[in-house]
Design a protein around this motif. Structure first.
Motif, PDB file in Angstrom:
ATOM      1  N   SER A  78      39.689  89.247  25.017  1.00  0.00           N
ATOM      2  CA  SER A  78      39.378  89.016  23.599  1.00  0.00           C
ATOM      3  C   SER A  78      37.958  89.399  23.214  1.00  0.00           C
ATOM      4  CB  SER A  78      39.599  87.536  23.244  1.00  0.00           C
ATOM      5  OG  SER A  78      38.591  86.739  23.834  1.00  0.00           O
ATOM      6  N   GLY A  79      37.084  89.599  24.205  1.00  0.00           N
ATOM      7  CA  GLY A  79      35.676  89.871  23.918  1.00  0.00           C
ATOM      8  C   GLY A  79      34.862  88.619  23.681  1.00  0.00           C
ATOM      9  N   VAL A  80      35.473  87.444  23.806  1.00  0.00           N
ATOM     10  CA  VAL A  80      34.781  86.170  23.603  1.00  0.00           C
ATOM     11  C   VAL A  80      34.235  85.695  24.947  1.00  0.00           C
ATOM     12  CG1 VAL A  80      35.076  83.745  22.980  1.00  0.00           C
ATOM     13  CG2 VAL A  80      36.154  85.530  21.604  1.00  0.00           C
ATOM     14  N   LEU A  81      32.948  85.331  24.971  1.00  0.00           N
ATOM     15  CA  LEU A  81      32.312  84.920  26.220  1.00  0.00           C
ATOM     16  C   LEU A  81      31.759  83.506  26.107  1.00  0.00           C
ATOM     17  CD1 LEU A  81      31.436  85.682  29.072  1.00  0.00           C
ATOM     18  CD2 LEU A  81      29.329  86.635  28.105  1.00  0.00           C
ATOM     19  N   LEU A  82      32.273  82.612  26.916  1.00  0.00           N
ATOM     20  CA  LEU A  82      31.841  81.215  26.928  1.00  0.00           C
ATOM     21  C   LEU A  82      30.719  81.047  27.951  1.00  0.00           C
ATOM     22  CD1 LEU A  82      35.380  79.583  26.814  1.00  0.00           C
ATOM     23  CD2 LEU A  82      33.856  80.069  24.898  1.00  0.00           C
ATOM     24  N   ALA A  83      29.594  81.656  27.634  1.00  0.00           N
ATOM     25  CA  ALA A  83      28.419  81.622  28.506  1.00  0.00           C
ATOM     26  C   ALA A  83      27.188  81.839  27.648  1.00  0.00           C
ATOM     27  CB  ALA A  83      28.515  82.696  29.589  1.00  0.00           C
ATOM     28  N   GLY A  84      26.032  81.441  28.186  1.00  0.00           N
ATOM     29  CA  GLY A  84      24.795  81.591  27.422  1.00  0.00           C
ATOM     30  C   GLY A  84      23.586  81.660  28.329  1.00  0.00           C
TER      31      GLY A  84
END
Length: 268
Positions: free
Chosen positions: A110-116
């Motif tokens: 999806s291109g969504v990244l749950l990181a920072g």
């Protein structure tokens, strides 16, 4: 749910002991949520009709665990692998791999990244040629998820995931997955995009609308997806979803014969 003739024949063989069930592969899937005008919306992908498993079905982003997902070098913020293991009744190593697979597959599909950059931040934008190159490298396994995060100075945000369910593909199927379901909110600034691959269509949909479309025969939903969407339809907002109490119970649909017809029964 009645079974098609070919699968019904295999089901009889499995139940009679003539065919041995194939092992289920560990997998993770993530329900990406956002608040819409009429309530929460979920991101769904339609699998290509040529796929060997769940062809044409609308599904959430997800996939099999990669052995490198258990790498302890992966930077981590939020509940520990041990805590996730307690939730999903899994070993610490497997729990680490499941959470990493959930985050990795979500980015790949999806291109969504749950990181920072840190435990209290999330990447604001994952568009651009460099991000796309990394996404493709993750898909073809030429780039490990731990190396991807380290190179960009990012930590995985396990606290952005909510445990939702645990489903195992029926023993009668030729391809089987032992899948943990998670829910996560679309991070501020990020947006999903149609990245192709195993899907030929993507859509944001209200859960109740997706269930109704399936009832009308307009779309195809597998039992775990249908059950999850039905549960989400009872929530008035993304906040309600995140606040919903969940007891993770393993569910494996099973084949039974009713008056000469093979059917799939879904029950905990």
């Amino acid at each position: 749910m009645p079974l098609p003739a070919e699968l019904a024949a295999r089901a009889r063989d499995v139940l009679a002991g003539r065919v041995e069930p194939v092992p289920a592969r560990d997998a993770a899937t993530v329900v990406i949520l956002r608040d819409g005008a009429g309530g929460p919306e979920v991101y769904l992908l339609r699998r290509k009709s040529t796929m060997a498993f769940a062809a044409g079905a609308y599904v959430f982003p997800g996939g099999s665990v990669d052995e490198r997902d258990a790498d302890q070098a992966i930077a981590w913020a939020g509940p520990s692998p041990a805590e996730w293991g307690a939730v999903f009744k899994a070993s610490e190593r497997l729990a680490r791999a499941l959470v990493c697979a959930a985050v990795r597959e979500t980015f790949e599909e999806s291109g969504v990244l749950l990181a920072g950059p840190g435990p209290g931040s999330v990447v604001a934008d994952t568009t651009g040629d460099d991000w796309e190159a990394d996404r493709l490298a993750l898909i073809d396994r030429s780039l490990a998820f731990a190396d991807f995060l380290a190179r960009r100075g990012l930590v995985l945000r396990s606290d952005l995931l909510k445990p939702w369910a645990h489903w195992i593909t029926p023993e009668i199927e030729r391809k089987r997955f032992d899948t943990r379901f998670f829910a996560a909110v679309l991070p501020d600034g990020q947006r999903t995009r149609d990245v192709g691959g195993e899907a030929d269509q993507v859509v944001w949909q209200r859960p109740a609308e997706a269930v109704e479309l399936a009832r009308q025969g307009e779309i195809f939903l597998m039992p775990p997806t249908h059950r999850t969407l039905t549960e989400l339809a009872a929530c008035g907002s993304v906040g309600d979803v995140l606040a919903a109490p969940r007891e993770i119970v393993r569910i494996m649909p099973r084949a039974v014969e009713v008056e000469g017809e093979m059917r799939l029964v879904v029950a905990p």
